[in-house]
Design an enzyme around this catalytic site. Structure first.
Site, mmCIF file in Angstrom:
data_model
loop_
_atom_site.group_PDB
_atom_site.id
_atom_site.type_symbol
_atom_site.label_atom_id
_atom_site.label_comp_id
_atom_site.label_asym_id
_atom_site.label_seq_id
_atom_site.Cartn_x
_atom_site.Cartn_y
_atom_site.Cartn_z
ATOM 1 N N HIS A 14 0.863 -1.201 0.000
ATOM 2 C CA HIS A 14 0.000 0.000 0.000
ATOM 3 C C HIS A 14 0.894 1.244 0.000
ATOM 4 C CE1 HIS A 14 -3.849 2.064 1.627
ATOM 5 N NE2 HIS A 14 -2.993 3.013 1.313
ATOM 6 N N HIS A 16 1.325 5.461 -1.793
ATOM 7 C CA HIS A 16 0.868 6.561 -2.647
ATOM 8 C C HIS A 16 2.095 7.172 -3.318
ATOM 9 C CE1 HIS A 16 -3.179 6.604 -0.811
ATOM 10 N NE2 HIS A 16 -2.517 6.135 0.228
ATOM 11 N N LYS A 100 -9.895 -0.616 -5.317
ATOM 12 C CA LYS A 100 -9.838 0.070 -4.026
ATOM 13 C C LYS A 100 -11.143 0.793 -3.731
ATOM 14 C CE LYS A 100 -8.043 1.999 -0.307
ATOM 15 N NZ LYS A 100 -6.892 2.861 -0.090
ATOM 16 N N HIS A 137 -10.690 0.995 2.300
ATOM 17 C CA HIS A 137 -10.435 2.023 3.309
ATOM 18 C C HIS A 137 -11.606 1.873 4.279
ATOM 19 C CE1 HIS A 137 -8.933 6.067 4.702
ATOM 20 N NE2 HIS A 137 -10.062 5.909 5.369
ATOM 21 N N HIS A 175 -4.609 -0.458 6.148
ATOM 22 C CA HIS A 175 -4.087 0.369 7.252
ATOM 23 C C HIS A 175 -4.966 0.308 8.501
ATOM 24 C CE1 HIS A 175 -6.931 2.959 5.244
ATOM 25 N NE2 HIS A 175 -6.080 3.405 4.352
ATOM 26 N N ASP A 248 1.509 2.758 3.512
ATOM 27 C CA ASP A 248 0.629 3.913 3.297
ATOM 28 C C ASP A 248 1.455 5.199 3.214
ATOM 29 O OD1 ASP A 248 -1.731 5.175 2.748
ATOM 30 O OD2 ASP A 248 -2.405 5.286 4.826
HETATM 31 O O1 DOR Z 1 -3.532 9.532 5.621
HETATM 32 C C1 DOR Z 1 -3.895 9.199 4.501
HETATM 33 N N1 DOR Z 1 -3.332 9.727 3.391
HETATM 34 N N2 DOR Z 1 -4.893 8.320 4.374
HETATM 35 C C2 DOR Z 1 -5.432 8.027 3.196
HETATM 36 O O2 DOR Z 1 -6.350 7.244 3.168
HETATM 37 C C3 DOR Z 1 -4.972 8.697 1.969
HETATM 38 C C4 DOR Z 1 -3.599 9.190 2.101
HETATM 39 C C5 DOR Z 1 -3.204 10.165 1.022
HETATM 40 O O3 DOR Z 1 -3.474 9.912 -0.153
HETATM 41 O O4 DOR Z 1 -2.607 11.194 1.354
HETATM 42 ZN ZN ZN Z 2 -3.444 4.996 1.657
#
Ligand code: DOR
Ligand code: ZN
Length: 346
Positions: A14, A16, A100, A137, A175, A248
């Site tokens: 996971h 980003h 997702k 989520h 998460h 995450d």
């Molecule tokens: O803290 C987070 N940041 N939780 C999420 O679900 C998305 C992520 C983000 O894309 O910044």
């Molecule tokens: Zn995330």
């Protein structure tokens, strides 16, 4: 005392990576020692179709370091308009690993998320039929539910029903942050697993307010009280096959975090595996780190284990105070803190 641990190359289930200039930072950081990374689809314009994912994958790969074999694993974003045909196309693509679910408005770039979960039942049915993984989520986005209760309420209000109605749908509860989630996943069948982040293992909500408000520890689902942190440490270090590494890691530029309405997300890819090692070492569970970081996720996703190995050594170092990002900078998780473990790259 263990000073040295060699393990199968880990994966991150996971992350980003964002897009455009952010990829200059995020892709080499992901590729540094992970074999594969599940790339979240919550771009400003979400990755909704196989074609979106194909193009995004190509943009990501342009930033992969020359000698690296790291692979981005792609995910599509579920919306109210996702069709069964989208699911069939995702499965057929051969490179989309999962779908997702974001509740609309629950977190960063979730405006196109799902407004009514029940409406996705036909989609879930199709995913179950085709054996396509659902990543959730797991929070209700409901003004009347306290932010600290949103995950537990999600399990009771939605997840139990989905598990009953689609018993063979493979679900990753992403998460997880609570004792309720850890317990529910542990007691559930082999169709349900969960990822756990470093920040939810290292911190609890007191840390977010230690001496003032600390926006760089704000993420969603939000950090909970220490009893939950302890339950997550217990779950991840237990050797259970149901929990695996998902950082995450979610970069945001400094100004967007230190703001009157700061963004949610912690960047952890500067020391991802090292953070987990710190936690596992503290509870004398280094012998379970390989399962959590390198085996359980691959098995759940039905992917082969990575072929190479990496080595962690006990070698104290200090996390940088800041990292350049998109022409500005970001504050990494645990900035300025000392850490005891370091990955030794060949
Ligand atoms: O803290 C987070 N940041 N939780 C999420 O679900 C998305 C992520 C983000 O894309 O910044
Ligand atoms: Zn995330």
């Amino acid at each position: 005392m263990i000073n040295h641990l060699t393990l199968i190359q880990p994966d991150d289930w996971h992350v980003h990576l964002r897009d455009d200039a952010a990829l200059i930072t995020t892709v080499p950081a992901a590729a540094r020692y992970f074999g594969r990374s599940i790339v979240m689809p919550n771009l400003k314009t979400p990755v909704r179709t196989v074609n979106d994912a194909l193009l995004y994958r190509q943009r990501i790969l342009q930033h992969r370091p020359k000698d690296s074999h790291w692979l981005p694993l792609m995910v599509l974003y579920l919306t109210d308009d996702t069709t069964k045909e989208d699911i069939s196309a995702a499965k057929k693509s051969g490179f989309v690993q999962a779908m997702k679910y974001y509740p609309a408005g629950a977190t960063t770039n979730s405006a196109s998320g799902v407004t009514k979960l029940e409406r996705l039942d036909p989609i879930f049915e199709k995913m179950q039929e085709l054996d396509l993984i659902l990543q959730m989520h797991g929070e209700v986005n409901d003004e009347n539910t306290d932010i600290f209760d949103r995950e537990a309420v999600f399990i009771d209000r939605h997840l139990r029903r989905i598990k009953e109605k689609f018993p063979e749908l493979k679900i990753v509860l992403e998460h997880i942050t609570t004792e309720q989630a850890a317990q529910y996943v542990e007691e559930s069948d082999r169709y349900l697993a969960a990822t756990i982040t470093p920040q939810h293992l290292l911190y609890n909500r007191n840390h977010m307010f230690a001496g003032g408000i600390r926006p760089h520890l704000y993420c969603l689902p939000i950090l909970k009280r220490d009893t939950h942190q302890k339950a997550l440490i217990k779950a991840s270090t237990s050797g259970s096959r149901k929990f695996f590494l998902g950082t995450d890691s979610a970069p945001h530029e400094l100004e967007t975090k230190e703001s009157a309405c700061g963004c949610a997300g912690c960047f952890s890819h500067h020391a991802a595996l090292e953070f987990y090692a710190e936690v596992f070492d503290q509870v004398n569970a280094m012998h379970h780190l390989e399962a959590f970081a390198s085996i359980n996720g691959a098995e759940f996703y039905h992917l082969p284990l990575n072929q190479s190995k990496i080595t962690l050594v006990r070698e104290p170092w200090t996390i940088p105070d800041e990292i350049p990002f998109c022409g500005g900078k970001l504050i990494p998780l645990a900035a300025g803190m000392n850490i005891n473990w370091k990955v030794k790259l060949p």
